[in-house]
Design a protein around this motif. Structure first.
Motif, PDB file in Angstrom:
ATOM      1  N   ALA A  49      -9.226 -34.586  28.350  1.00  0.00           N
ATOM      2  CA  ALA A  49      -8.518 -34.873  27.025  1.00  0.00           C
ATOM      3  C   ALA A  49      -8.818 -34.251  26.139  1.00  0.00           C
ATOM      4  CB  ALA A  49      -8.613 -36.683  27.025  1.00  0.00           C
ATOM      5  N   ARG A  50      -7.708 -34.033  25.371  1.00  0.00           N
ATOM      6  CA  ARG A  50      -7.852 -32.365  24.519  1.00  0.00           C
ATOM      7  C   ARG A  50      -7.676 -33.709  23.082  1.00  0.00           C
ATOM      8  NH1 ARG A  50      -5.505 -30.877  28.438  1.00  0.00           N
ATOM      9  NH2 ARG A  50      -3.346 -30.475  26.829  1.00  0.00           N
ATOM     10  N   VAL A  51      -8.181 -33.610  21.694  1.00  0.00           N
ATOM     11  CA  VAL A  51      -8.424 -33.981  20.653  1.00  0.00           C
ATOM     12  C   VAL A  51      -8.180 -33.209  20.234  1.00  0.00           C
ATOM     13  CG1 VAL A  51      -8.187 -35.528  18.702  1.00  0.00           C
ATOM     14  CG2 VAL A  51      -8.664 -36.610  21.279  1.00  0.00           C
ATOM     15  N   ASN A  52      -7.133 -32.414  18.371  1.00  0.00           N
ATOM     16  CA  ASN A  52      -7.454 -31.565  17.525  1.00  0.00           C
ATOM     17  C   ASN A  52      -7.347 -32.038  15.995  1.00  0.00           C
ATOM     18  OD1 ASN A  52      -8.357 -28.611  19.700  1.00  0.00           O
ATOM     19  ND2 ASN A  52      -6.027 -30.099  20.493  1.00  0.00           N
ATOM     20  N   ALA A  53      -7.732 -31.541  15.416  1.00  0.00           N
ATOM     21  CA  ALA A  53      -7.684 -31.642  14.136  1.00  0.00           C
ATOM     22  C   ALA A  53      -7.556 -30.573  13.096  1.00  0.00           C
ATOM     23  CB  ALA A  53      -9.071 -33.048  13.741  1.00  0.00           C
ATOM     24  N   VAL A  54      -6.088 -30.502  12.548  1.00  0.00           N
ATOM     25  CA  VAL A  54      -6.187 -29.131  11.641  1.00  0.00           C
ATOM     26  C   VAL A  54      -6.189 -29.667  10.309  1.00  0.00           C
ATOM     27  CG1 VAL A  54      -4.061 -28.058  11.218  1.00  0.00           C
ATOM     28  CG2 VAL A  54      -4.949 -28.425  13.620  1.00  0.00           C
ATOM     29  N   ALA A  55      -6.722 -29.797   9.424  1.00  0.00           N
ATOM     30  CA  ALA A  55      -6.732 -29.962   7.750  1.00  0.00           C
ATOM     31  C   ALA A  55      -6.156 -28.728   7.311  1.00  0.00           C
ATOM     32  CB  ALA A  55      -8.620 -29.813   7.577  1.00  0.00           C
ATOM     33  N   GLY A  56      -4.858 -29.273   7.196  1.00  0.00           N
ATOM     34  CA  GLY A  56      -4.336 -28.048   6.265  1.00  0.00           C
ATOM     35  C   GLY A  56      -4.012 -26.764   7.199  1.00  0.00           C
ATOM     36  N   MET A  57      -2.285 -26.341   6.707  1.00  0.00           N
ATOM     37  CA  MET A  57      -2.166 -25.209   7.748  1.00  0.00           C
ATOM     38  C   MET A  57      -2.745 -23.920   7.821  1.00  0.00           C
ATOM     39  SD  MET A  57       0.234 -26.863   9.149  1.00  0.00           S
ATOM     40  CE  MET A  57       0.744 -25.926   9.759  1.00  0.00           C
ATOM     41  N   GLY A  58      -3.975 -23.497   7.012  1.00  0.00           N
ATOM     42  CA  GLY A  58      -4.717 -22.384   7.365  1.00  0.00           C
ATOM     43  C   GLY A  58      -4.060 -21.046   6.881  1.00  0.00           C
ATOM     44  N   TYR A  59      -5.077 -20.636   6.588  1.00  0.00           N
ATOM     45  CA  TYR A  59      -4.117 -18.435   6.447  1.00  0.00           C
ATOM     46  C   TYR A  59      -3.118 -18.318   7.097  1.00  0.00           C
ATOM     47  CZ  TYR A  59      -4.566 -13.771   5.790  1.00  0.00           C
ATOM     48  OH  TYR A  59      -4.022 -12.342   5.935  1.00  0.00           O
ATOM     49  N   VAL A  60      -2.965 -18.112   8.113  1.00  0.00           N
ATOM     50  CA  VAL A  60      -1.404 -17.944   8.694  1.00  0.00           C
ATOM     51  C   VAL A  60      -0.158 -17.955   8.152  1.00  0.00           C
ATOM     52  CG1 VAL A  60      -0.499 -17.174  10.888  1.00  0.00           C
ATOM     53  CG2 VAL A  60      -3.377 -17.469  10.984  1.00  0.00           C
ATOM     54  N   PHE A  61      -0.464 -19.561   7.953  1.00  0.00           N
ATOM     55  CA  PHE A  61       1.086 -20.505   7.504  1.00  0.00           C
ATOM     56  C   PHE A  61       1.085 -20.047   5.717  1.00  0.00           C
ATOM     57  CE2 PHE A  61      -0.059 -21.731  11.746  1.00  0.00           C
ATOM     58  CZ  PHE A  61       1.634 -21.951  12.364  1.00  0.00           C
ATOM     59  N   THR A  62      -0.418 -19.920   4.993  1.00  0.00           N
ATOM     60  CA  THR A  62       0.351 -20.255   3.666  1.00  0.00           C
ATOM     61  C   THR A  62       0.401 -19.092   3.050  1.00  0.00           C
ATOM     62  OG1 THR A  62      -3.220 -20.173   3.294  1.00  0.00           O
ATOM     63  CG2 THR A  62      -1.122 -23.078   3.631  1.00  0.00           C
ATOM     64  N   SER A  63       0.072 -17.832   3.200  1.00  0.00           N
ATOM     65  CA  SER A  63      -0.465 -16.686   2.915  1.00  0.00           C
ATOM     66  C   SER A  63       0.912 -15.857   3.247  1.00  0.00           C
ATOM     67  CB  SER A  63      -1.269 -15.575   3.445  1.00  0.00           C
ATOM     68  OG  SER A  63      -1.431 -14.807   3.382  1.00  0.00           O
ATOM     69  N   SER A  64       1.235 -14.846   1.838  1.00  0.00           N
ATOM     70  CA  SER A  64       2.447 -14.577   2.504  1.00  0.00           C
ATOM     71  C   SER A  64       2.035 -12.844   2.347  1.00  0.00           C
ATOM     72  CB  SER A  64       3.181 -13.932   0.857  1.00  0.00           C
ATOM     73  OG  SER A  64       2.769 -13.975  -0.370  1.00  0.00           O
ATOM     74  N   GLN A  65       0.697 -12.551   2.509  1.00  0.00           N
ATOM     75  CA  GLN A  65      -0.049 -11.537   3.185  1.00  0.00           C
ATOM     76  C   GLN A  65       1.288 -11.171   4.704  1.00  0.00           C
ATOM     77  OE1 GLN A  65      -3.896 -11.412   3.469  1.00  0.00           O
ATOM     78  NE2 GLN A  65      -4.542 -12.045   0.986  1.00  0.00           N
ATOM     79  N   LYS A  83      -0.133  -9.291   7.186  1.00  0.00           N
ATOM     80  CA  LYS A  83      -0.935  -9.912   8.443  1.00  0.00           C
ATOM     81  C   LYS A  83      -0.766 -11.550   8.660  1.00  0.00           C
ATOM     82  CE  LYS A  83      -5.430  -8.399   7.973  1.00  0.00           C
ATOM     83  NZ  LYS A  83      -6.918  -8.254   8.534  1.00  0.00           N
ATOM     84  N   ALA A  84      -0.778 -12.138   7.644  1.00  0.00           N
ATOM     85  CA  ALA A  84      -0.032 -13.550   7.929  1.00  0.00           C
ATOM     86  C   ALA A  84       1.013 -14.431   8.519  1.00  0.00           C
ATOM     87  CB  ALA A  84      -0.761 -14.559   6.661  1.00  0.00           C
ATOM     88  N   ARG A  85       2.155 -12.922   8.006  1.00  0.00           N
ATOM     89  CA  ARG A  85       3.813 -12.839   8.669  1.00  0.00           C
ATOM     90  C   ARG A  85       3.633 -12.350   9.978  1.00  0.00           C
ATOM     91  NH1 ARG A  85       4.806 -10.833   3.570  1.00  0.00           N
ATOM     92  NH2 ARG A  85       5.110  -8.991   4.277  1.00  0.00           N
ATOM     93  N   LEU A  86       2.972 -11.530  10.136  1.00  0.00           N
ATOM     94  CA  LEU A  86       3.112 -10.530  11.170  1.00  0.00           C
ATOM     95  C   LEU A  86       2.167 -12.158  13.058  1.00  0.00           C
ATOM     96  CD1 LEU A  86       3.696  -8.356  13.134  1.00  0.00           C
ATOM     97  CD2 LEU A  86       1.261  -7.575  12.851  1.00  0.00           C
ATOM     98  N   LEU A  87       1.018 -12.942  12.057  1.00  0.00           N
ATOM     99  CA  LEU A  87       0.108 -13.247  13.043  1.00  0.00           C
ATOM    100  C   LEU A  87       0.778 -15.135  13.588  1.00  0.00           C
ATOM    101  CD1 LEU A  87      -3.287 -13.114  11.752  1.00  0.00           C
ATOM    102  CD2 LEU A  87      -1.976 -12.219  14.495  1.00  0.00           C
ATOM    103  N   ARG A  88       2.119 -14.820  12.269  1.00  0.00           N
ATOM    104  CA  ARG A  88       3.176 -16.516  12.234  1.00  0.00           C
ATOM    105  C   ARG A  88       3.257 -17.279  13.640  1.00  0.00           C
ATOM    106  NH1 ARG A  88       5.005 -16.922   6.811  1.00  0.00           N
ATOM    107  NH2 ARG A  88       2.549 -16.694   6.447  1.00  0.00           N
ATOM    108  N   PRO A  89       4.405 -15.678  13.684  1.00  0.00           N
ATOM    109  CA  PRO A  89       5.023 -16.472  15.104  1.00  0.00           C
ATOM    110  C   PRO A  89       3.790 -16.417  16.321  1.00  0.00           C
ATOM    111  CG  PRO A  89       5.564 -13.995  14.247  1.00  0.00           C
ATOM    112  CD  PRO A  89       4.635 -15.051  13.480  1.00  0.00           C
ATOM    113  N   VAL A  90       3.032 -15.750  16.641  1.00  0.00           N
ATOM    114  CA  VAL A  90       1.732 -15.837  17.790  1.00  0.00           C
ATOM    115  C   VAL A  90       1.481 -16.674  17.747  1.00  0.00           C
ATOM    116  CG1 VAL A  90       0.162 -14.794  19.120  1.00  0.00           C
ATOM    117  CG2 VAL A  90       1.833 -13.139  17.785  1.00  0.00           C
ATOM    118  N   VAL A  91       0.924 -17.378  16.722  1.00  0.00           N
ATOM    119  CA  VAL A  91       0.047 -18.700  16.143  1.00  0.00           C
ATOM    120  C   VAL A  91       1.363 -20.304  16.697  1.00  0.00           C
ATOM    121  CG1 VAL A  91      -0.944 -19.784  14.837  1.00  0.00           C
ATOM    122  CG2 VAL A  91      -1.697 -17.710  14.700  1.00  0.00           C
ATOM    123  N   ARG A  92       2.138 -19.721  16.042  1.00  0.00           N
ATOM    124  CA  ARG A  92       3.191 -21.155  16.695  1.00  0.00           C
ATOM    125  C   ARG A  92       2.922 -21.024  18.055  1.00  0.00           C
ATOM    126  NH1 ARG A  92       6.481 -23.293  12.450  1.00  0.00           N
ATOM    127  NH2 ARG A  92       6.631 -21.966  10.429  1.00  0.00           N
TER     128      ARG A  92
END
Length: 400
Positions: A122-138, A140-149
């Motif tokens: 069993a795996r439960v995950n709680a994500v409180a907001g989308m975090g730096y990768v999804f909210t930042s326009s920098q 580095k964040a844009r580069l990481l976004r597809p990987v994190v997805r």
């Protein structure tokens, strides 16, 4: 020991084990210790995991089991990240928990991948907001976004999984992005606040009669710290008298952290009083008149809920997470995001109309008690656990 006791001991099931995994020990102590203690009081065996830090010993002092893991929040070193995944996998194989509950995106990804490799059901995950990768326009964040997805799809998919989100906007975003089967999403609003702790807190007006305005958060640009400072500067330029307080510490693990030198420059200029990290939030909230949080996006902000439980008028932005707590003109004021002028006008409105501010605060207190109390959140979390495992019922009457 008689024969009956020996038989009972021989057939007694071992306690159900749950692992709670977060990216800081501070988070576990401040946001999830009530859940951990409720589980433990019901007979669960609880293991808390996070990177090393001073709050680990505080968790142990409460009688909880905590272990540090070699996790660096900002690391992009492939070998170091693979070593972390291997460490978690081996740890879970050794501990054999019934479930693992990960908090924040990185812990959700690594905890779930390690659980899959270790055969944890069993795996439960709680994500409180989308975090730096999804909210930042920098970049580095844009580069990481597809990987994190891609990692999120891998980590959150499969049987025996649930994703806990804190607001309906994030739930819709995850659905649209195809990050998880919508049937696996559960909505639990926030991490919970012990409203009774704040019930008898009555704000006190300073001797000089000037209102005290507070922004309390991690000191990140995307919490609206810059907009808050600009609004205070504007109000001071209009000749208004008020005390501006800033509580919190820079977060060096986050690329959006406000430099400490910048914060000290604001304080030296006389724009605000920087309080640094504050442990006694109840005491701090009892000393202010207005609480603001001009954030760009939230899961569900605990600071606003704590302030609401105190009966304080709230000003926040009309963005996901914040508007879950505040309905404009009913239990607080909503302003457009990244708009310091609107924030300044909202502060001035509450300063000029104390009866209106009190009505907002009274309504906010009522909402906090009925929607955001930690007992409600713990019950909802345990209900999610019960969907995946046969688990004992845990009390929500934990004394913290």
């Amino acid at each position: 020991m008689n024969v009956r006791d020996q038989a009972s001991t021989a057939t007694r099931e071992p306690p159900v084990k749950a692992v709670l995994f977060a990216n800081t020990d501070w988070y576990l102590y401040n946001f999830r210790r009530a859940l951990a203690l409720s589980l433990q009081q019901a007979g669960y065996e609880v293991l808390l995991l996070s990177p090393p830090g001073p709050y680990g010993e505080k968790l142990r002092a409460l009688g909880l089991r905590w272990e540090p893991v070699p996790m660096q929040r900002r690391s992009l070193n492939l070998l170091r990240e693979l070593a972390l995944l291997w460490h978690l996998t081996q740890l879970l194989r050794r501990e054999r928990p019934a479930l693992i509950h990960g908090f924040t995106i990185k812990c959700a990804v690594y905890g779930s991948l390690a659980a899959r490799l270790a055969g944890i059901p069993a795996r439960v995950n709680a994500v409180a907001g989308m975090g730096y990768v999804f909210t930042s326009s920098q970049w580095k964040a844009r580069l990481l976004r597809p990987v994190v997805r891609s990692l999120l799809r891998l980590a959150l998919g499969g049987r025996g999984t649930r994703l806990i989100l804190q607001n309906a906007d994030d739930a819709e975003l995850f659905r649209r992005a195809g990050l998880v089967d919508p049937a696996q999403i559960r909505l639990i609003r926030g991490s919970g606040v012990d409203c009774a702790q704040f019930a008898d807190i009555l704000p006190c007006t300073p001797d000089d009669g000037c209102p005290r305005v507070l922004l309390a958060s991690r000191l990140l640009w995307d919490k609206g710290v810059g907009e808050y400072v600009a609004a205070i500067r504007q109000l001071r330029g209009q000749g208004r008298s008020l005390h501006a307080l800033l509580a919190g510490a820079p977060d060096p693990g986050n690329p959006a952290a406000v430099p400490e030198s910048t914060i000290r420059a604001w304080a030296d200029e006389g724009l605000l009083t920087w309080l640094g990290h504050v442990d006694d939030m109840a005491g701090l909230l009892g000393s202010v008149d207005i609480v603001v949080l001009p954030s760009y996006r939230e899961g569900l902000p605990r600071t606003l809920v704590e302030a609401a439980a105190c009966g304080l008028p709230l000003i926040t932005t009309d963005v996901p997470g914040c508007r879950e707590v505040v309905a404009d003109g009913i239990d607080g004021l909503l302003v457009p995001v990244r708009n310091s002028d609107a924030l300044a006008r909202a502060i001035a409105r509450l300063q000029d109309d104390p009866p209106f501010a009190r009505r907002l605060g009274d309504a906010a207190r009522s909402k906090a008690r009925t929607q955001f109390d930690e007992r409600i959140v713990i019950r909802g979390t345990l209900a999610v656990y019960a969907e995946l495992c046969e688990l004992p019922e845990a009390s929500t009457e934990t004394t913290i």
